[in-house]
Design an enzyme around this catalytic site. Structure first.
Site, PDB file in Angstrom:
ATOM      1  N   ASP A   1     -16.153  20.572 -13.974  1.00  0.00           N
ATOM      2  CA  ASP A   1     -17.252  21.299 -13.335  1.00  0.00           C
ATOM      3  C   ASP A   1     -17.858  22.334 -14.280  1.00  0.00           C
ATOM      4  O   ASP A   1     -19.069  22.400 -14.471  1.00  0.00           O
ATOM      5  CB  ASP A   1     -16.760  22.007 -12.061  1.00  0.00           C
ATOM      6  CG  ASP A   1     -16.148  21.039 -11.072  1.00  0.00           C
ATOM      7  OD1 ASP A   1     -16.337  19.824 -11.245  1.00  0.00           O
ATOM      8  OD2 ASP A   1     -15.479  21.504 -10.139  1.00  0.00           O
TER       9      ASP A   1
ATOM     10  N   TYR B   1      -5.869  19.334  -3.055  1.00  0.00           N
ATOM     11  CA  TYR B   1      -6.171  19.133  -4.475  1.00  0.00           C
ATOM     12  C   TYR B   1      -4.934  19.333  -5.362  1.00  0.00           C
ATOM     13  O   TYR B   1      -4.595  18.473  -6.175  1.00  0.00           O
ATOM     14  CB  TYR B   1      -7.284  20.106  -4.879  1.00  0.00           C
ATOM     15  CG  TYR B   1      -7.769  19.919  -6.294  1.00  0.00           C
ATOM     16  CD1 TYR B   1      -8.762  18.996  -6.597  1.00  0.00           C
ATOM     17  CD2 TYR B   1      -7.239  20.669  -7.334  1.00  0.00           C
ATOM     18  CE1 TYR B   1      -9.219  18.825  -7.888  1.00  0.00           C
ATOM     19  CE2 TYR B   1      -7.688  20.508  -8.631  1.00  0.00           C
ATOM     20  CZ  TYR B   1      -8.676  19.588  -8.902  1.00  0.00           C
ATOM     21  OH  TYR B   1      -9.114  19.425 -10.189  1.00  0.00           O
TER      22      TYR B   1
ATOM     23  N   GLU C   1     -10.600  30.295 -13.072  1.00  0.00           N
ATOM     24  CA  GLU C   1     -10.336  29.559 -11.820  1.00  0.00           C
ATOM     25  C   GLU C   1      -8.827  29.267 -11.690  1.00  0.00           C
ATOM     26  O   GLU C   1      -8.237  29.452 -10.631  1.00  0.00           O
ATOM     27  CB  GLU C   1     -11.131  28.251 -11.829  1.00  0.00           C
ATOM     28  CG  GLU C   1     -10.958  27.407 -10.600  1.00  0.00           C
ATOM     29  CD  GLU C   1     -12.054  27.577  -9.555  1.00  0.00           C
ATOM     30  OE1 GLU C   1     -13.220  27.742  -9.930  1.00  0.00           O
ATOM     31  OE2 GLU C   1     -11.720  27.527  -8.368  1.00  0.00           O
TER      32      GLU C   1
ATOM     33  N   SER D   1     -20.495  25.224  -6.461  1.00  0.00           N
ATOM     34  CA  SER D   1     -21.101  26.555  -6.395  1.00  0.00           C
ATOM     35  C   SER D   1     -20.195  27.580  -7.080  1.00  0.00           C
ATOM     36  O   SER D   1     -20.692  28.507  -7.736  1.00  0.00           O
ATOM     37  CB  SER D   1     -21.381  26.956  -4.946  1.00  0.00           C
ATOM     38  OG  SER D   1     -20.233  26.796  -4.144  1.00  0.00           O
TER      39      SER D   1
ATOM     40  N   LEU E   1     -20.663  20.717  -4.779  1.00  0.00           N
ATOM     41  CA  LEU E   1     -21.582  20.684  -5.920  1.00  0.00           C
ATOM     42  C   LEU E   1     -21.285  21.840  -6.873  1.00  0.00           C
ATOM     43  O   LEU E   1     -22.127  22.256  -7.657  1.00  0.00           O
ATOM     44  CB  LEU E   1     -23.037  20.731  -5.438  1.00  0.00           C
ATOM     45  CG  LEU E   1     -23.468  19.591  -4.502  1.00  0.00           C
ATOM     46  CD1 LEU E   1     -24.928  19.760  -4.085  1.00  0.00           C
ATOM     47  CD2 LEU E   1     -23.265  18.230  -5.145  1.00  0.00           C
TER      48      LEU E   1
ATOM     49  N   HIS F   1     -11.368  12.772 -10.134  1.00  0.00           N
ATOM     50  CA  HIS F   1      -9.932  13.062 -10.232  1.00  0.00           C
ATOM     51  C   HIS F   1      -9.336  12.434 -11.492  1.00  0.00           C
ATOM     52  O   HIS F   1      -8.177  11.991 -11.494  1.00  0.00           O
ATOM     53  CB  HIS F   1      -9.189  12.619  -8.958  1.00  0.00           C
ATOM     54  CG  HIS F   1      -9.513  13.491  -7.778  1.00  0.00           C
ATOM     55  ND1 HIS F   1      -8.921  14.718  -7.589  1.00  0.00           N
ATOM     56  CD2 HIS F   1     -10.390  13.336  -6.765  1.00  0.00           C
ATOM     57  CE1 HIS F   1      -9.407  15.273  -6.484  1.00  0.00           C
ATOM     58  NE2 HIS F   1     -10.314  14.456  -5.973  1.00  0.00           N
TER      59      HIS F   1
ATOM     60  N   GLY G   1     -19.598  25.481  -0.712  1.00  0.00           N
ATOM     61  CA  GLY G   1     -18.498  24.631  -0.264  1.00  0.00           C
ATOM     62  C   GLY G   1     -18.907  23.180  -0.103  1.00  0.00           C
ATOM     63  O   GLY G   1     -18.267  22.408   0.605  1.00  0.00           O
ATOM     64  N   SER G   2     -19.991  22.766  -0.774  1.00  0.00           N
ATOM     65  CA  SER G   2     -20.490  21.409  -0.583  1.00  0.00           C
ATOM     66  C   SER G   2     -19.924  20.431  -1.591  1.00  0.00           C
ATOM     67  O   SER G   2     -20.211  19.244  -1.539  1.00  0.00           O
ATOM     68  CB  SER G   2     -22.007  21.406  -0.702  1.00  0.00           C
ATOM     69  OG  SER G   2     -22.356  21.809  -2.007  1.00  0.00           O
TER      70      SER G   2
HETATM   71  C1  GLA Z   1     -13.014  19.411  -8.439  1.00  0.00           C
HETATM   72  C2  GLA Z   1     -12.388  20.032  -9.677  1.00  0.00           C
HETATM   73  C3  GLA Z   1     -12.674  19.187 -10.913  1.00  0.00           C
HETATM   74  C4  GLA Z   1     -12.303  17.721 -10.655  1.00  0.00           C
HETATM   75  C5  GLA Z   1     -12.883  17.224  -9.341  1.00  0.00           C
HETATM   76  C6  GLA Z   1     -12.414  15.843  -8.987  1.00  0.00           C
HETATM   77  O1  GLA Z   1     -14.421  19.433  -8.526  1.00  0.00           O
HETATM   78  O2  GLA Z   1     -12.884  21.333  -9.895  1.00  0.00           O
HETATM   79  O3  GLA Z   1     -11.975  19.710 -12.014  1.00  0.00           O
HETATM   80  O4  GLA Z   1     -10.920  17.544 -10.709  1.00  0.00           O
HETATM   81  O5  GLA Z   1     -12.568  18.079  -8.277  1.00  0.00           O
HETATM   82  O6  GLA Z   1     -12.895  14.901  -9.889  1.00  0.00           O
END
Ligand code: GLA
Length: 390
Positions: free
Chosen positions: A177, A227, A165, A132, A130, A37, A127-128
């Site tokens: 990500d 989020y 996104e 996807s 990681l 974050h 949805g883990s």
């Molecule tokens: C998700 C978001 C990222 C980041 C993380 C938290 O994975 O896609 O951009 O903010 O949460 O670190």
């Protein structure tokens, strides 16, 4: 990998009649080691790409139709659409991700001159946490680049993925990500400054230890999590701080400056959110230093502190991730353990000494099952390369 390539090609043939001219691609998933974050707060992150990810088989069509098939959602069958049917926020299934990227290329002036057939197979648990979805986005970008000859770099693929996104799937995520996936490099984590996208590869030579992912099996999507709420709490805290100190992002603050100016943030909850963003960024800087100095113990201690901050100040963990991390801390041979990704479910990441991996999986697994009433899954993972044509 070649076995999976054969499997996805034969499925493509079964679904679309033949596989002539179809090409096979791969894009990884990612795990973040520390720096959570912080990416939408102008801070640093330290993620790496994995050897698990998403496989895609693609072929151009002679018309403007789009045909999608996912081996992870077989009950949906072939999902039909066309280049005329891009509706931001409007798709109700997984095809929102590849369509979002196609739409994003179009927005950037790169128009597909024909439709395509696309079959996906992912071996990242959905949805883990990681990534996807970011994996599918970067994969789609790599496919469009190859099939339509669009001139884009891997960094562009990350930015286009994030744009899709944000603007098509309406999730206000940061760049971590997509960047980690598009720029992935075998056996390296990526030390990225999200304020200017400067980055450095840091070799992760874990002598005598492994990276273990523990999946809580509590499903989540960023859209239904808190989020976006956390993002806006940080934005408000930043604007309050800007009345007393000239900064562009929370990532610019040192711990001492935060302590000095924190009273400018009126609400105590918002103060805790901002505190996490500032301290987590500093922890990430310290963690990378520790790793460079070969001090894995210190790196692990900072991972643990990251989890505590995400639990107490940022409040994004929940009982599932807390159980995974807190049980991990009890196991001898665990160097560090924390939740990874957005939180609210998803996975934890642990660095575990080779000889302790088995007992780690057993004791954390048992404690989790006892407390939650359902099992967690464990994966010993490896750090892999970014997107590619197979
Ligand atoms: C998700 C978001 C990222 C980041 C993380 C938290 O994975 O896609 O951009 O903010 O949460 O670190």
């Amino acid at each position: 990998m070649s076995e999976i390539k054969a499997t996805v090609l034969s499925k493509f043939q079964e679904v679309f009649g033949d596989a002539e001219g179809a090409k096979v691609f791969f894009a990884p998933g990612r795990v973040n080691l520390i720096g959570e974050h912080t990416d939408y707060n102008g801070g640093h992150v330290f993620p790496c790409a994995l050897t698990i990810g998403t496989y895609g088989v693609a072929r151009k069509r002679g018309d403007r139709n789009l045909r999608f098939y996912s081996m992870n959602f077989e009950d949906l069958g072939v999902v039909e659409s066309s280049l005329e049917e891009f509706v931001p926020g409007g798709d109700k299934n997984w095809t929102a991700y590849p369509k979002g990227v196609m739409w994003a290329f179009e927005q950037k002036g790169m128009k597909m001159d024909s439709g395509l057939e696309l079959l996906l197979f992912g071996n990242i648990p959905n949805g883990s946490g990681l990534s996807s979805s970011a994996s599918v986005e970067v994969l789609t970008g790599a496919i469009l680049r190859e099939l339509y000859g669009f001139e884009v770099t891997n960094q562009d693929l990350a930015l286009i993925g994030q744009f899709s996104e944000n603007q098509y799937n309406l999730v206000n995520c940061g760049i971590m990500d997509q960047f980690a996936i598009a720029m992935g490099k075998k056996d390296c984590a990526i030390f990225l400054d999200t304020s200017n996208l400067q980055y450095e590869y840091a070799p992760i030579a874990l002598k005598g230890a492994k990276i273990v992912i523990s999946c809580s099996n509590k499903k989540r999507g960023l859209g239904d999590s808190k989020y976006n709420e956390r993002r806006s709490e940080c934005e408000t805290a930043l604007s309050e701080l800007q009345k007393v100190i000239a900064i562009k992002s929370l990532g610019e603050l040192s711990e001492a400056d935060f302590e000095k100016y924190q009273d400018a943030i009126a609400d105590p909850i918002r103060r805790k959110r901002a505190k996490h963003a500032v301290y987590e960024n500093q922890r990430t800087l310290k963690a990378v230093e520790a790793l460079k100095a070969g001090n894995l113990e210190e790196f692990g201690a900072l991972m643990n502190a990251s989890h505590v901050s995400l639990r107490d100040d940022y409040e994004v963990t929940g009982i599932e991730l807390d159980t995974l991390a807190e049980e991990a801390w009890k196991v001898p041979g665990v160097i560090g353990s924390r939740m990874t990704g957005a939180g609210f479910g998803g996975c934890s990441v642990s660095i575990v000494k080779d000889e302790a991996v088995e007992s780690f999986i057993q004791s954390v697994g048992e404690a989790y099952l006892k407390k939650m009433g359902y099992a967690a899954d464990f994966y010993v993972v490896e750090i892999g390369d970014g997107p590619r044509l197979l």
